[in-house]
Motif scaffolding. Structure first.
Motif, PDB file in Angstrom:
ATOM      1  N   ILE A   1       0.851  -1.181   0.000  1.00  0.00           N
ATOM      2  CA  ILE A   1       0.000   0.000   0.000  1.00  0.00           C
ATOM      3  C   ILE A   1       0.896   1.244   0.000  1.00  0.00           C
ATOM      4  O   ILE A   1       1.840   1.335   0.772  1.00  0.00           O
ATOM      5  N   ASN A   2       0.592   2.156  -0.867  1.00  0.00           N
ATOM      6  CA  ASN A   2       1.300   3.430  -0.909  1.00  0.00           C
ATOM      7  C   ASN A   2       0.396   4.512  -0.338  1.00  0.00           C
ATOM      8  O   ASN A   2      -0.746   4.661  -0.763  1.00  0.00           O
ATOM      9  N   VAL A   3       0.919   5.229   0.628  1.00  0.00           N
ATOM     10  CA  VAL A   3       0.175   6.290   1.282  1.00  0.00           C
ATOM     11  C   VAL A   3       1.079   7.523   1.357  1.00  0.00           C
ATOM     12  O   VAL A   3       2.264   7.405   1.653  1.00  0.00           O
ATOM     13  N   ASP A   4       0.512   8.673   1.098  1.00  0.00           N
ATOM     14  CA  ASP A   4       1.254   9.925   1.193  1.00  0.00           C
ATOM     15  C   ASP A   4       1.322  10.339   2.667  1.00  0.00           C
ATOM     16  O   ASP A   4       0.317  10.722   3.269  1.00  0.00           O
ATOM     17  N   VAL A   5       2.499  10.231   3.238  1.00  0.00           N
ATOM     18  CA  VAL A   5       2.699  10.551   4.652  1.00  0.00           C
ATOM     19  C   VAL A   5       2.276  11.988   4.940  1.00  0.00           C
ATOM     20  O   VAL A   5       1.659  12.277   5.958  1.00  0.00           O
ATOM     21  N   TYR A   6       2.588  12.879   4.015  1.00  0.00           N
ATOM     22  CA  TYR A   6       2.244  14.286   4.236  1.00  0.00           C
ATOM     23  C   TYR A   6       0.733  14.504   4.223  1.00  0.00           C
ATOM     24  O   TYR A   6       0.219  15.356   4.951  1.00  0.00           O
ATOM     25  N   ALA A   7       0.005  13.729   3.429  1.00  0.00           N
ATOM     26  CA  ALA A   7      -1.456  13.816   3.429  1.00  0.00           C
ATOM     27  C   ALA A   7      -2.016  13.339   4.767  1.00  0.00           C
ATOM     28  O   ALA A   7      -2.984  13.916   5.282  1.00  0.00           O
ATOM     29  N   ILE A   8      -1.410  12.312   5.325  1.00  0.00           N
ATOM     30  CA  ILE A   8      -1.833  11.822   6.644  1.00  0.00           C
ATOM     31  C   ILE A   8      -1.598  12.896   7.702  1.00  0.00           C
ATOM     32  O   ILE A   8      -2.475  13.202   8.511  1.00  0.00           O
ATOM     33  N   ILE A   9      -0.410  13.479   7.689  1.00  0.00           N
ATOM     34  CA  ILE A   9      -0.065  14.524   8.653  1.00  0.00           C
ATOM     35  C   ILE A   9      -1.054  15.681   8.541  1.00  0.00           C
ATOM     36  O   ILE A   9      -1.564  16.176   9.551  1.00  0.00           O
ATOM     37  N   GLU A  10      -1.347  16.087   7.325  1.00  0.00           N
ATOM     38  CA  GLU A  10      -2.285  17.184   7.099  1.00  0.00           C
ATOM     39  C   GLU A  10      -3.700  16.805   7.543  1.00  0.00           C
ATOM     40  O   GLU A  10      -4.404  17.610   8.154  1.00  0.00           O
ATOM     41  N   SER A  11      -4.113  15.577   7.262  1.00  0.00           N
ATOM     42  CA  SER A  11      -5.479  15.168   7.613  1.00  0.00           C
ATOM     43  C   SER A  11      -5.708  15.122   9.119  1.00  0.00           C
ATOM     44  O   SER A  11      -6.843  15.255   9.579  1.00  0.00           O
ATOM     45  N   PHE A  12      -4.650  14.963   9.878  1.00  0.00           N
ATOM     46  CA  PHE A  12      -4.759  14.967  11.335  1.00  0.00           C
ATOM     47  C   PHE A  12      -4.457  16.347  11.927  1.00  0.00           C
ATOM     48  O   PHE A  12      -4.309  16.494  13.141  1.00  0.00           O
ATOM     49  N   ASN A  13      -4.349  17.353  11.043  1.00  0.00           N
ATOM     50  CA  ASN A  13      -4.119  18.739  11.471  1.00  0.00           C
ATOM     51  C   ASN A  13      -2.868  18.908  12.334  1.00  0.00           C
ATOM     52  O   ASN A  13      -2.869  19.680  13.292  1.00  0.00           O
ATOM     53  N   VAL A  14      -1.830  18.183  11.989  1.00  0.00           N
ATOM     54  CA  VAL A  14      -0.554  18.341  12.691  1.00  0.00           C
ATOM     55  C   VAL A  14       0.058  19.650  12.216  1.00  0.00           C
ATOM     56  O   VAL A  14       0.291  19.836  11.017  1.00  0.00           O
TER      57      VAL A  14
END
Length: 68
Positions: A1-14
């Motif tokens: 699975i490929n996931v954009d780490v930066y999208a995850i960080i952004e989605s959690f409002n870090v």
């Protein structure tokens, strides 16, 4: 699975760059071709320590302003 780490960080409002860096190191430990798992874990630890320092400063400044 490929996931954009930066999208995850952004989605959690870090919003803290040091926390974001720590998360990236943990999620991608040893998998970025820039060091071993141990190197990334040590880097994550350093980033988390910096995040803690920054949060202490933020909270102290908020207290001085009467917002804490």
């Amino acid at each position: 699975i490929n996931v954009d780490v930066y999208a995850i960080i952004e989605s959690f409002n870090v919003t803290c760059p040091a926390v974001a860096h720590c998360i990236k190191k943990l999620l991608c430990a040893g998998g970025r071709g820039k060091g071993s798992v141990l190197d990334d874990l040590i880097g994550a630890e350093a980033a988390l320590s910096r995040a803690i320092e920054l949060q202490k400063i933020r909270e102290h400044e908020a207290t001085l302003r009467g917002n804490g």
